[in-house]
Design a protein around this motif. Structure first.
Motif, short mmCIF file in Angstrom:
data_model
loop_
_atom_site.label_atom_id
_atom_site.label_comp_id
_atom_site.label_asym_id
_atom_site.label_seq_id
_atom_site.Cartn_x
_atom_site.Cartn_y
_atom_site.Cartn_z
N GLY A 1 -8.22 -23.05 16.14
CA GLY A 1 -7.19 -21.87 16.21
C GLY A 1 -6.23 -22.17 15.43
N ARG A 2 -5.76 -23.48 15.27
CA ARG A 2 -4.55 -23.81 14.40
C ARG A 2 -4.87 -23.58 13.02
NH1 ARG A 2 -1.74 -28.97 17.72
NH2 ARG A 2 -1.33 -27.84 19.82
N LEU A 3 -5.92 -24.08 12.34
CA LEU A 3 -6.18 -23.96 11.17
C LEU A 3 -6.61 -22.59 10.60
CD1 LEU A 3 -8.52 -27.14 10.99
CD2 LEU A 3 -6.08 -26.79 10.14
N PHE A 4 -7.36 -21.83 11.44
CA PHE A 4 -8.03 -20.38 11.05
C PHE A 4 -7.35 -19.23 11.84
CE2 PHE A 4 -10.99 -23.41 9.43
CZ PHE A 4 -10.89 -23.19 8.01
N GLY A 5 -6.33 -19.67 12.85
CA GLY A 5 -5.92 -18.52 13.61
C GLY A 5 -7.15 -17.98 14.63
N VAL A 6 -6.91 -16.74 14.79
CA VAL A 6 -7.82 -16.10 15.86
C VAL A 6 -9.30 -16.20 15.28
CG1 VAL A 6 -8.55 -13.67 16.88
CG2 VAL A 6 -6.22 -14.45 16.55
N GLU A 7 -9.54 -16.05 13.98
CA GLU A 7 -10.94 -16.07 13.51
C GLU A 7 -11.39 -17.46 13.83
OE1 GLU A 7 -8.21 -15.33 11.80
OE2 GLU A 7 -8.55 -13.31 11.01
N GLY A 8 -10.59 -18.76 13.73
CA GLY A 8 -11.14 -19.74 14.04
C GLY A 8 -11.41 -20.20 15.39
N GLU A 9 -10.84 -19.22 16.28
CA GLU A 9 -11.06 -19.63 17.82
C GLU A 9 -12.49 -18.62 18.08
OE1 GLU A 9 -8.09 -18.42 20.50
OE2 GLU A 9 -6.74 -19.87 19.89
N LEU A 10 -12.54 -17.71 17.43
CA LEU A 10 -13.77 -16.83 17.65
C LEU A 10 -15.10 -17.82 16.92
CD1 LEU A 10 -12.49 -13.18 16.58
CD2 LEU A 10 -13.19 -14.11 18.93
N ALA A 11 -14.81 -18.34 15.97
CA ALA A 11 -15.95 -19.23 15.19
C ALA A 11 -16.15 -20.31 16.00
CB ALA A 11 -15.37 -19.86 14.05
N GLY A 12 -15.32 -20.94 16.49
CA GLY A 12 -15.72 -22.12 17.74
C GLY A 12 -16.31 -21.38 18.87
N ASN A 13 -16.04 -20.29 19.50
CA ASN A 13 -16.64 -19.50 20.54
C ASN A 13 -18.20 -19.61 20.04
OD1 ASN A 13 -16.94 -18.57 23.21
ND2 ASN A 13 -16.77 -16.56 22.11
N ALA A 14 -18.44 -18.97 19.00
CA ALA A 14 -19.73 -18.60 18.44
C ALA A 14 -20.70 -19.91 18.32
CB ALA A 14 -19.59 -17.88 16.95
N LEU A 15 -19.90 -20.96 17.70
CA LEU A 15 -20.89 -22.29 17.63
C LEU A 15 -21.07 -22.86 18.88
CD1 LEU A 15 -18.68 -23.97 14.72
CD2 LEU A 15 -20.93 -22.95 14.44
N LYS A 16 -20.11 -22.66 19.89
CA LYS A 16 -20.49 -23.34 21.25
C LYS A 16 -21.67 -22.25 21.86
CE LYS A 16 -15.71 -24.84 22.09
NZ LYS A 16 -14.43 -24.78 22.61
N ALA A 17 -21.64 -21.07 21.83
CA ALA A 17 -22.77 -20.19 22.13
C ALA A 17 -23.92 -20.64 21.58
CB ALA A 17 -22.35 -18.86 21.68
N ARG A 18 -24.01 -20.99 20.38
CA ARG A 18 -25.44 -21.50 19.86
C ARG A 18 -25.56 -22.69 19.40
NH1 ARG A 18 -23.89 -16.33 17.76
NH2 ARG A 18 -22.35 -17.20 16.41
N ARG A 19 -24.92 -23.53 20.29
CA ARG A 19 -24.87 -24.97 20.20
C ARG A 19 -26.27 -25.53 20.17
NH1 ARG A 19 -22.45 -23.93 24.92
NH2 ARG A 19 -23.46 -25.05 26.85
N LYS A 20 -27.27 -24.86 21.09
CA LYS A 20 -28.55 -25.41 20.98
C LYS A 20 -29.37 -25.20 19.92
CE LYS A 20 -28.89 -25.11 26.12
NZ LYS A 20 -29.60 -24.78 27.43
N THR A 21 -29.19 -24.03 19.44
CA THR A 21 -29.91 -23.73 18.25
C THR A 21 -29.32 -24.39 16.91
OG1 THR A 21 -28.47 -21.63 17.62
CG2 THR A 21 -30.65 -21.32 18.85
#
Length: 753
Positions: A302-322
Motif C-alpha cells: 500500500g505504501r509503495l503502490f497505493g490502493v493498487e498495491g493493497e488490491l494486489a496484495g489482496n489478490a495474491l493472498k486470495a490465490r496463495r494456494k495456486t
C-alpha cells in the motif's frame, strides 16, 4: 447471444486444454532431459573404465592350460574369457572374464577359480567398473559408496517428479474447474464419485498424451545437444580427453515414460479427487469467487503502490494456494542456482590455494615412467641435461614401517597427547612402542645431494633424511597446519621394516632431520597424520631395497622449466614462469629424450589448471542448466495462472472498472503482483545464500577477503533479472488478454454449452 456464449465457451475450453498440454510437455521435457543426461554421465564413466583399464569384470592370474581355459568358458554364467597378453608374464597367464549376470560376480569367481585349480588370491576384480554396475564387494566397506550414485540418481528423479506434481497440478485443476457445474449436473443424475474421477482423468490424459510424447523426444534431443556441447568444450580445454558419443538405452526410455505417466497421473488425480468429492449442490453452485473477501491490508504494498498495491496484495493472498508452487519452484531454483555458483567458486579457490598455488614452484611437468624401478632407469642424466629444463628430479615412492619408542618421541608431541588418539588403521601399539607408516621417497643421487644442501644435512649417499614433523590431530585446519617435532634428533640410525613383514628390516644411517620435503608435487600427512617420511638416494636404495621392498610400479620425473640451470628451490612468479606452449613443447622433448624403450605418460601444470577450470565450468553449466529448467517450471506455473486470467479474474476486474478504476490502475495492480512474485524468491534466498557462503568458508578455512572478490554476483543478478523479465512477460500476456474483454462479457454468468 447464444453464438457468443458458445464461442466464449469454446475459447475457454481451448485455453484450459492448452494449459494442460503445456504442463504435460514441460514435465516430459524435464524428466526426459534429466534421465538422458544422468544416463550419459554414468555411461561416460563406464566406457572410460572399459577403455583405459580393460573391459572385464574379473581377472584370473595363474598357470592356466588350454583345457582349463575351455573349462572356464564353459561355466554357465561366463560370457567370455580372453587371455590378456599385456598382463601375462611367463607362465602366469592373465584371463579377463566377462559374466552374463554381473550381479553374482563375487559368488561365481571363487567357484570359477576353484574349477581352474586356483585360489581366491589369484582373482582381481575390476572394482571401479563393478561399482558403476552397482555390484559392490561385500568384503570391502568402502565400495558400498557405489550405492550413493544410485541414491543420487533415484533422489534426483523422485524430487523432480514430486516438484512437477506439486507445480503442474494447478494446470489440471484449472481445466477441471471449468467443468465443475457440468460435473454437478452429472452427479445429480446419479454419477458416482469414481465415475466422475475417471472421466476427469481420461480427459486429462487425452490432452496430455501427445504433448508428453513430444516433450520426451525433445528431451532426448536436448540431452544429445547438451552432451555434444560439453564434449566440444571439454575437448578444447582438456587435451587427450576421451570422447564418448551420446547413447540411449530402451530402459532409459521406459524409465522416462514411467516417470512421466506417474507425474501426469498424480497431477491430474489430486484435483480430480477433490472435485469428485463435491456434493451436487456445491458443484452446481460453483466454487465462488476469490479475491473479493475482506482481508488484512498489505501495508508495504500500500505504501509503495497505493490502493493498487493493497488490491494486489489482496489478490495474491486470495490465490496463495495456486501461486504457492510457482513461488516454491522459483525460490528453489534461485536458491539452488546461487548455492551452485557460490559452492563452485569456493571449490575453485580452494583448489587453487591447496594445489596449484601451493605446488606452483614444485613442478612444471611430471613424467610417469611406467613399470620401471628407479635403479633401472638409465635416462636420468639425459633428462637433467636437456635444454629448457631448469631442474629435473627422478624419484620413486615406496612403503615401509618403523617402530617408535616413547623415548624417541619429542617432548612437544608427548605433551600434545602423543599417540593417544591415533586411529588403529594407521598406528599399531606394540610391546615397547608404536608401529607407524614410514613412506620412502627415493631420489636420484644428484637431486638428493642438492636436497641435503638445502636442509643442512650431511651431503652423503650413505643415509637418509627424515621429515621430522607430525600434525596436530586436534586441529582440523588443513590449510594452515599445526605441527610438532616428531622425534628427538639424537638418533644416528633408524631401522626401516618391510610392510606386512615387520620382522624383516634394515638399519640405515640418519644424515639429518628437516621439516621440508624436496621440491616435488607430493602431499603428505593428509589422511595419516602420523606417517614419518624418509628421503633416500637411489644408491642406498639399490643396496637395501630388496630387504625393505614396497616400491610402487612407476618412476616419476619432476621437471621445472627454464632456460638456465638453477636451484630447484628458487621461487619464480607466475608471470616469469613458462607458458602453455613452452610446457607442451617440453613434454614432447622429454618423451623423445627418454626414448621408446620406456612407456611414459606426461602432464603439465598449466594444462592441469586449464583442465580443472574446464571441468568446473562444465559442472557449473550442467547444474546451472538444471536450475534454469527448474525456474522454467516455476515461470511456466506463473504463465499458467496468468493465461487463465480471462476465466479466473474477469468479474474481479469488471467490478474494479465499474467503480471507477482505470485500465492504467489495473495494469499498476498487475505490476505490483508481478513484482511480489519475482522479488519473493530473491528476498528469501539471499539470507540463506549468505549463511551458506559463510558456512562453506568456515568449513574450507578460507579468509573472506579471498572469496569475496570471487563471488559470482553477475550470474546471480542475471538469473534474478531473467526471473523478473519472464514473470513480467507472463503478467503482460495475461493482463492483455483480460483487458481485451468487454465489461458485459466479464460480468456474464457461466455460459451454457
Amino acid at each position: 447471444m447464444r453464438k457468443t456464449c458458445f464461442g466464449g465457451r469454446v475459447r475457454s475450453g481451448r485455453d484450459s486444454a492448452g494449459t494442460v498440454a503445456v504442463a504435460a510437455f514441460i514435465a516430459a521435457l524435464f524428466l526426459s532431459l534429466l534421465c538422458s543426461t544422468l544416463y550419459n554421465v554414468w555411461n561416460y564413466d563406464v566406457v572410460r573404465y572399459q577403455t583405459e583399464e580393460g573391459n572385464y569384470h574379473a581377472r584370473l592370474t595363474g598357470v592356466i592350460e588350454d583345457e582349463t581355459l575351455q573349462l572356464i568358458r564353459s561355466y554357465a554364467n561366463v560370457e567370455s574369457a580372453r587371455v590378456n597378453e599385456k598382463e601375462t608374464e611367463g607362465e602366469e597367464i592373465a584371463v579377463d572374464i566377462l559374466l552374463k549376470d554381473v550381479s553374482s560376480v563375487y559368488e561365481d569367481l571363487p567357484r570359477i577359480a576353484s574349477l581352474a585349480g586356483l585360489r581366491e588370491e589369484n582373482i582381481s576384480y575390476h572394482q571401479d567398473l563393478l561399482n558403476l554396475y552397482f555390484v559392490v564387494n561385500p568384503n570391502n566397506p568402502d565400495s558400498q559408496d557405489a550405492y550413493m550414485i544410485l541414491m543420487v540418481f533415484a533422489a534426483a528423479g523422485f524430487l523432480s517428479c514430486f516438484s512437477l506434481i506439486i507445480i503442474i497440478r494447478h494446470a489440471y485443476a484449472v481445466q477441471m474447474d471449468d467443468k465443475i457445474r457440468q460435473l454437478g449436473i452429472l452427479a445429480s443424475v446419479g454419477a458416482t464419485p469414481a465415475q466422475i474421477r475417471n472421466l476427469l482423468l481420461k480427459k486429462a490424459f487425452f490432452h496430455s498424451a501427445a504433448p508428453a510424447m513430444l516433450g520426451t523426444v525433445l528431451g532426448i534431443a536436448g540431452s544429445a545437444g547438451l552432451m555434444a556441447g560439453i564434449n566440444a568444450y571439454s575437448n578444447q580445454v582438456i587435451e587427450g580427453r576421451m570422447e564418448v558419443p551420446f547413447s540411449y538405452h530402451p530402459l532409459v526410455f521406459g524409465t522416462t515414460l514411467l516417470c512421466v505417466v506417474l507425474t501426469v497421473l498424480l497431477s491430474a488425480w489430486i484435483p480430480a479427487r477433490r472435485l469428485s468429492r463435491l456434493t451436487p449442490l456445491e458443484a452446481i453452485r460453483g466454487a465462488g469467487e476469490k479475491g473479493l473477501k475482506r482481508r488484512r491490508k498489505s501495508r508495504i504494498l500500500g505504501r509503495l503502490f497505493g490502493v493498487e498495491g493493497e488490491l494486489a496484495g489482496n489478490a495474491l493472498k486470495a490465490r496463495r494456494k495456486t501461486l504457492r508452487m510457482s513461488a516454491f519452484s522459483l525460490t528453489l531454483s534461485f536458491l539452488a542456482f546461487g548455492l551452485v555458483q557460490c559452492l563452485l567458486s569456493i571449490m575453485t579457490l580452494n583448489t587453487e590455494l591447496t594445489y596449484f598455488d601451493a605446488f606452483r614452484n614444485s613442478w612444471d611437468v611430471i613424467v610417469t615412467v611406467k613399470d620401471t624401478n628407479i635403479e633401472e632407469f638409465e635416462r636420468t642424466d639425459t633428462v637433467q641435461a636437456l635444454p629448457g629444463v631448469r631442474d629435473a628430479l627422478v624419484y620413486q615412492k615406496a612403503s615401509a614401517k618403523r617402530i617408535l619408542t616413547e623415548e624417541e618421541l619429542s617432548g612437544e608431541f608427548l605433551e600434545a597427547g602423543g599417540f593417544a588418539d591415533a586411529p588403529g588403521a594407521y598406528v599399531l601399539e606394540m610391546d615397547g612402542g608404536w608401529l607407524v607408516n614410514a613412506p620412502i621417497f627415493i631420489l636420484d643421487d644428484a637431486s638428493f645431494l642438492e636436497y641435503c644442501a638445502r636442509v643442512g644435512a650431511e651431503p652423503s649417499l650413505e643415509g637418509a633424511v627424515i621429515l621430522n614433523q607430525v600434525r596436530d590431530d586436534t586441529d582440523p585446519n588443513f590449510r594452515i597446519r599445526t605441527s610438532f617435532p616428531y622425534v628427538k634428533e639424537d638418533h644416528a640410525s633408524v631401522t626401516l621394516r618391510r610392510a606386512g613383514e615387520e620382522d624383516v628390516g634394515v638399519e640405515i644411517p640418519v644424515l639429518g632431520y628437516t621439516q621440508e620435503l624436496p621440491a616435488m608435487r607430493e602431499e603428505y600427512q593428509t589422511l595419516d597424520y602420523y606417517e614419518m617420511i624418509h628421503v633416500l638416494p637411489v644408491s642406498l636404495w639399490a643396496e637395501i631395497g630388496g630387504q625393505v621392498g614396497g616400491t610402487e610400479e612407476n618412476t616419476l620425473i619432476r621437471v621445472l622449466a627454464g632456460e638456465e640451470k638453477e636451484n630447484a628451490y628458487t621461487e619464480i612468479s607466475e608471470e616469469e614462469g613458462p607458458t602453455q606452449e613452452e610446457l607442451d613443447s617440453l613434454e614432447k622433448e622429454l618423451v623423445r629424450a627418454i626414448g621408446s624403450g620406456y612407456e611414459t605418460e606426461t602432464e603439465n601444470r598449466i594444462e592441469d589448471r586449464n583442465a580443472s577450470d574446464g571441468a568446473i565450468y562444465v559442472f557449473r553449466t550442467i547444474l546451472g542448466g538444471f536450475c534454469v529448467l527448474l525456474a522454467m517450471i516455476g515461470v511456466g506455473s506463473v504463465f499458467s495462472n496468468t493465461l487463465s486470467f480471462a476465466r479466473q479474474r474477469r468479474r474481479e476486474t469488471a467490478r474494479y472498472l465499474s467503480v471507477g478504476m482505470t485500465p492504467a490502475q489495473i495494469w499498476k495492480m498487475f505490476c505490483a503482483e508481478a513484482l511480489v512474485i519475482a522479488c519473493r524468491p530473491v528476498l528469501i534466498s539471499l539470507p540463506i545464500l549468505l549463511a551458506a557462503v559463510l558456512f562453506f568458508m568456515k568449513m574450507a578455512y578460507l579468509d573472506p577477503a579471498l572469496i569475496l572478490p570471487r563471488m559470482p554476483v553477475l550470474p546471480i543478478v542475471f538469473f534474478a533479472l531473467a526471473v523478473f523479465a519472464f514473470v513480467g512477460l507472463a503478467y503482460y500476456l495475461g493482463g492483455k488478454r483480460l483487458m481485451r474483454m468487454n465489461l458485459a462479457d466479464m460480468l456474464r454468468d457461466e455460459r451454457i454449452e
